[in-house]
Design an enzyme around this catalytic site. Structure first.
Site, PDB file in Angstrom:
ATOM      1  N   SER A   1       0.828  -1.213   0.000  1.00  0.00           N
ATOM      2  CA  SER A   1       0.000   0.000   0.000  1.00  0.00           C
ATOM      3  C   SER A   1       0.859   1.258   0.000  1.00  0.00           C
ATOM      4  CB  SER A   1      -0.936   0.003   1.202  1.00  0.00           C
ATOM      5  OG  SER A   1      -0.176   0.036   2.386  1.00  0.00           O
ATOM      6  N   ASN A   2       2.087   1.168   0.531  1.00  0.00           N
ATOM      7  CA  ASN A   2       2.897   2.378   0.601  1.00  0.00           C
ATOM      8  C   ASN A   2       4.001   2.378  -0.452  1.00  0.00           C
ATOM      9  OD1 ASN A   2       4.667   0.489   1.827  1.00  0.00           O
ATOM     10  ND2 ASN A   2       3.759   0.986   3.803  1.00  0.00           N
ATOM     11  N   CYS A   3       3.761   1.636  -1.522  1.00  0.00           N
ATOM     12  CA  CYS A   3       4.732   1.554  -2.600  1.00  0.00           C
ATOM     13  C   CYS A   3       4.225   2.433  -3.733  1.00  0.00           C
ATOM     14  CB  CYS A   3       4.833   0.100  -3.056  1.00  0.00           C
ATOM     15  SG  CYS A   3       6.168  -0.227  -4.177  1.00  0.00           S
ATOM     16  N   LEU A   4       4.795   3.640  -3.861  1.00  0.00           N
ATOM     17  CA  LEU A   4       4.222   4.595  -4.812  1.00  0.00           C
ATOM     18  C   LEU A   4       4.905   4.538  -6.171  1.00  0.00           C
ATOM     19  CD1 LEU A   4       4.071   7.489  -2.233  1.00  0.00           C
ATOM     20  CD2 LEU A   4       2.194   6.016  -2.927  1.00  0.00           C
TER      21      LEU A   4
END
Lengths: 100, 111, 112
Positions: free
Chosen positions: C109-112
């Protein structure tokens, strides 16, 4: 007999204190979700519970206490219940009052 | 962080935001105040409430380069918690130190 | 991939992006299927990372972004493998996303 259900932490919300202020004889209090922090032994809120335990019964939802890592330090005057016993409580009390 | 875990989704959202910032190599300080200190309580078991275990997620912070976890000493005391009850090593701060810390930041996110 | 079944004979479900809906439906043949759809043939080196990722998920309840994944691989398998370039060679373009997908984990989810 009223079943009061509290789901807010007493440290950051007044629901717990407001509820206890209007508690009648034999009324019951069930602590769920963040409300379970009120039952953590030795806190000022747990002491209030002990003071009232002669007249009122206090319960805590075990699953919520376990999730928050405090199941092993619950005030002795508070009884742990599972989801089935939660439902039973709502049926034996004629009024259910939820505090948000 | 000033909210307890699980009752609301704030703790989880705050951690997601923190991890996203950490990936961009930001110089971060993470501070737990008020009921937020409950996020650090050890022995969390969330199987019966079917939520992600926040204690496990916090354990990944060092891999995200977040090494200093700051905690309000007074908030711990009010909740009958000591640093031994916490799942991670922390640095405790007094009220004055926390006030100073807020003054030093360029950006503050509160969850 | 629509004919794939899990250990109980139930169809394996994927989301729109091809990530597994239920982590418990994962097994090595599901992994091979996902990899194939991504144009990858899995070698021992791939499996090593895939099982490591599943270990990460069990330990932290989280699919890692690239940076923590590299650090975790370095801690567990040593600095030679704990490098972005090594993971890029195995799982091209976006190793954290691709390897998570094959390992049956949710999208980071926090891999942009």
């Amino acid at each position: 007999m009223v079943l009061n259900i509290i789901n807010k932490s007493p440290f950051s919300h007044s629901a717990f204190s407001e509820c206890l202020a209007v508690l009648g004889d034999n009324d019951r209090v069930l602590l769920i979700e963040d409300g379970v922090y009120a039952a953590q032994a030795d806190t000022e809120y747990a002491k209030t519970i002990t003071a009232l335990a002669g007249n009122n019964q206090f319960y805590i939802l075990q699953a919520d206490a376990q999730a928050r890592g405090i199941a092993d330090r619950i005030n002795h005057d508070v009884q742990a219940v599972d989801y089935t016993q939660f439902v039973e409580l709502t049926t034996v009390c004629n009024v259910v009052h939820s505090w948000y | 962080m000033r909210h307890a875990p699980y009752g609301r989704s704030l703790a989880r959202e705050g951690l997601d935001a923190l991890m996203a910032s950490a990936v961009f190599d930001q110089d971060l300080s993470l501070l737990f105040i008020n009921d937020g200190v409950f996020q650090l309580k050890e022995s969390q078991n969330t199987e019966s409430i079917r939520q992600k275990n926040l204690e496990k997620m916090l354990a990944a912070l060092s891999l995200y380069g977040v090494n200093d976890i700051l905690v309000d000493q007074q908030a711990l005391e009010q909740r009958q918690l000591s640093v031994e009850d916490l799942s991670l090593p922390v640095i405790t701060l007094s009220a004055t130190e926390i006030a100073d810390l807020f003054q030093q930041q360029h950006v503050i996110f509160q969850f | 991939m629509s004919t794939l079944v899990d250990a109980d004979g139930n169809p394996v479900k994927f989301d729109k992006e091809g990530y597994l809906r239920h982590i418990n439906q994962w097994n090595p043949s599901v992994a091979s299927h996902i990899a194939e759809a991504e144009g990858l043939t899995l070698t021992e080196d791939h499996w090593e990372i895939i099982f490591l990722l599943r270990g990460f998920y069990t330990e932290f309840d989280l699919s890692p972004a690239m940076r923590p994944l590299v650090k975790y691989v370095s801690n567990k398998l040593g600095p030679d493998k704990g490098r972005s370039i090594y993971l890029m060679q195995l799982f091209p373009q976006s190793p954290a996303k691709l390897a998570s997908k094959i390992a049956g984990l949710p999208k980071p989810s926090n891999c942009l």
